[in-house]
Design a protein around this motif. Structure first.
Motif, mmCIF file in Angstrom:
data_model
loop_
_atom_site.group_PDB
_atom_site.id
_atom_site.type_symbol
_atom_site.label_atom_id
_atom_site.label_comp_id
_atom_site.label_asym_id
_atom_site.label_seq_id
_atom_site.Cartn_x
_atom_site.Cartn_y
_atom_site.Cartn_z
ATOM 1 N N ILE A 1 0.856 -1.191 0.000
ATOM 2 C CA ILE A 1 0.000 0.000 0.000
ATOM 3 C C ILE A 1 0.889 1.238 0.000
ATOM 4 O O ILE A 1 1.847 1.337 0.772
ATOM 5 N N ALA A 2 0.573 2.190 -0.869
ATOM 6 C CA ALA A 2 1.431 3.350 -1.085
ATOM 7 C C ALA A 2 1.385 4.320 0.078
ATOM 8 O O ALA A 2 0.457 5.119 0.207
ATOM 9 N N LEU B 1 -5.083 10.961 1.987
ATOM 10 C CA LEU B 1 -4.357 9.804 1.476
ATOM 11 C C LEU B 1 -5.165 9.074 0.407
ATOM 12 O O LEU B 1 -6.403 9.076 0.441
ATOM 13 N N TRP B 2 -4.464 8.422 -0.491
ATOM 14 C CA TRP B 2 -5.055 7.532 -1.493
ATOM 15 C C TRP B 2 -6.283 8.124 -2.187
ATOM 16 O O TRP B 2 -7.394 7.603 -2.083
ATOM 17 N N PRO B 3 -6.070 9.243 -2.888
ATOM 18 C CA PRO B 3 -7.210 9.845 -3.609
ATOM 19 C C PRO B 3 -7.747 8.893 -4.658
ATOM 20 O O PRO B 3 -7.016 8.079 -5.224
ATOM 21 N N ASP B 4 -9.005 9.024 -4.900
ATOM 22 C CA ASP B 4 -9.674 8.114 -5.843
ATOM 23 C C ASP B 4 -9.505 8.640 -7.267
ATOM 24 O O ASP B 4 -10.436 9.186 -7.870
ATOM 25 N N ALA C 1 -3.165 7.832 -8.992
ATOM 26 C CA ALA C 1 -2.630 7.550 -7.655
ATOM 27 C C ALA C 1 -1.559 6.473 -7.758
ATOM 28 O O ALA C 1 -1.773 5.427 -8.379
ATOM 29 N N ASP C 2 -0.410 6.751 -7.174
ATOM 30 C CA ASP C 2 0.711 5.824 -7.252
ATOM 31 C C ASP C 2 0.548 4.684 -6.269
ATOM 32 O O ASP C 2 0.216 4.888 -5.109
ATOM 33 N N TRP D 1 -11.175 7.441 1.651
ATOM 34 C CA TRP D 1 -10.617 6.163 1.204
ATOM 35 C C TRP D 1 -11.144 4.998 2.027
ATOM 36 O O TRP D 1 -11.269 3.881 1.512
ATOM 37 N N ALA D 2 -11.479 5.251 3.316
ATOM 38 C CA ALA D 2 -12.052 4.189 4.143
ATOM 39 C C ALA D 2 -13.469 3.861 3.702
ATOM 40 O O ALA D 2 -13.878 2.685 3.648
ATOM 41 N N LEU D 3 -14.224 4.883 3.344
ATOM 42 C CA LEU D 3 -15.604 4.653 2.925
ATOM 43 C C LEU D 3 -15.680 3.984 1.552
ATOM 44 O O LEU D 3 -16.705 3.380 1.203
#
Length: 403
Positions: A235-236, A252-255, A259-260, A303-305
């Motif tokens: 996980i990045a 973090l971790w945009p949709d 995203a790398d 990102w959690a949702l």
């Protein structure tokens, strides 16, 4: 034929006054004239000839109690006992009390032996009313918040008034509680009483100039901090265990396609720190330390949702209440190790919960409700996560996470 009511002594009047006080004192605070005009009336249900003949000692004692009571309140114009001459077997013609009446909040409180409490409530209400020109608004808010300020110590009541006065004279928009400079008042004191402070201040602002145009205090909220662990090295993110403000973790971790690296596809929320730290590597998984009702933080993490959300809490009423609350934000959340099989397997490790919650859940499955009912009906049991053997728990956690 209905049975005749037994004669009612002075204690019945005391009880009626107590009942009226508890039902009406908030209204008396809000609208003083209602207290001044309030009246408590009772019928004494005096004994008839048959009752007096069958119970002469009881009847005599009843008459004496009312005579003593009438003598004790003789100087009070707001208490009246109405007497009438009646003939009773064994007594001859005798004066009997027919009814009793108590007028006004002060006397009602006195007969209910609540004078000290009512005096305190009236004095504190007067001090609150002095905060602004709209006395009706302030009395209304005093009545609505009485359960909060009545139980304050005298020192804390002084602090409450000092905070309200300062806020009324100074703009607090954008400040933190720590930046309100009142001697003897710390951050925690304000934060734990913020709701009543804001209600009082809003009422006191009516009809007077205010340094701010916002409702309440307009304080800047504390940054909610969340702790997460990345259970998959692919996980990045450069850190594996981090605690940070929710607004930062939310980025973090945009949709988006660019995203790398890999993004989380499942989230496990756990309540116990030991469990949180012991979780092994799990593909595509991020663990969130829930910290009780801080599960609301999940709603702040896009990102959690977007991921599958799993919740592993204690098997007790609070664990299910937290799960219920989490589903307000993530309706599809799946509970793990919160079932009858887990409870039945390790019930010997369960203990009574000294402070179970009686909150009514609205987002539990039928199986979860059955487990909760079993816990409650068995004496409000609590089976904490760390009591379940780790190997047994992991052997069931992985399949539950579809791993």
């Amino acid at each position: 034929m209905a049975a005749r009511t037994s004669p009612r002594g002075p204690e019945a009047l005391t009880e009626a006054c107590s009942t009226r006080f508890m039902r009406q004192y908030r209204t008396w605070i809000a609208i003083p004239e209602t207290g001044e005009q309030d009246v408590v009336r009772i019928s004494t249900a005096p004994p008839g000839a048959a009752h007096a003949a069958e119970n002469p000692d009881e009847t005599g004692a009843w008459i004496r109690r009312w005579r003593e009571f009438d003598a004790d309140v003789e100087e009070l114009e707001t208490v009246e006992v109405t007497w009438a001459r009646r003939r009773l077997p064994g007594f001859g013609t005798v004066e009997l009390p027919q009814r009793a009446e108590v007028r006004g909040d002060v006397t009602i409180a006195r007969l209910a032996t609540l004078t000290v409490r009512w005096t305190k409530l009236r004095e504190r209400t007067s001090r609150l009313v002095e905060l602004g020109p709209d006395h009706r608004a302030l009395r209304s808010v005093a009545a609505n918040t009485v359960t909060h300020w009545e139980k304050l110590s005298d020192e804390d009541m002084d602090r409450l008034l000092s905070v309200c006065r300062w806020v009324l004279d100074n703009s607090t928009a954008g400040l933190t509680a720590r930046e309100i400079p009142i001697p003897g008042v710390d951050t925690k004191w304000i934060e734990t009483r913020l709701r009543v402070i804001e209600h009082v201040v809003d009422a006191a602002r009516q009809g007077r100039p205010s340094p701010g145009d916002h409702a309440g205090l307009g304080l800047r909220a504390r940054d909610l901090r969340i702790r997460i662990r990345l259970l998959d090295d692919s996980i990045a993110f450069p850190l594996r265990d981090v605690e940070s403000p929710a607004r930062e973790l939310a980025e973090l971790w945009p949709d988006r396609p660019e995203a790398d690296g890999k993004v989380p596809d499942r989230v496990v929320v756990v309540e116990n720190l030991t469990t949180f730290l012991a979780l092994p590597p799990l593909p595509g998984t991020v663990a969130i330390f829930g910290r009780g009702f801080a599960v609301d933080a999940v709603a702040a993490l896009p990102w959690a949702l977007r991921a599958e959300v799993f919740y592993w809490g204690d098997l007790d009423s609070h664990g299910f209440a937290i799960l219920d609350r989490l589903r307000h934000h993530a309706p599809a959340v799946t509970s793990v190790l919160m079932d009858r099989d887990t409870l039945d397997a390790w019930r010997t490790f369960a203990v009574p919960d000294p402070k179970p919650t009686r909150a009514t859940p609205t987002h539990l499955t039928s199986d979860e409700l059955t487990t909760l009912e079993t816990l409650t009906e068995s004496g409000d049991l609590r089976l904490e996560q760390e009591r379940i053997p780790w190997d047994w728990a992991l052997s069931r956690l992985r399949p539950a996470l579809h791993i």
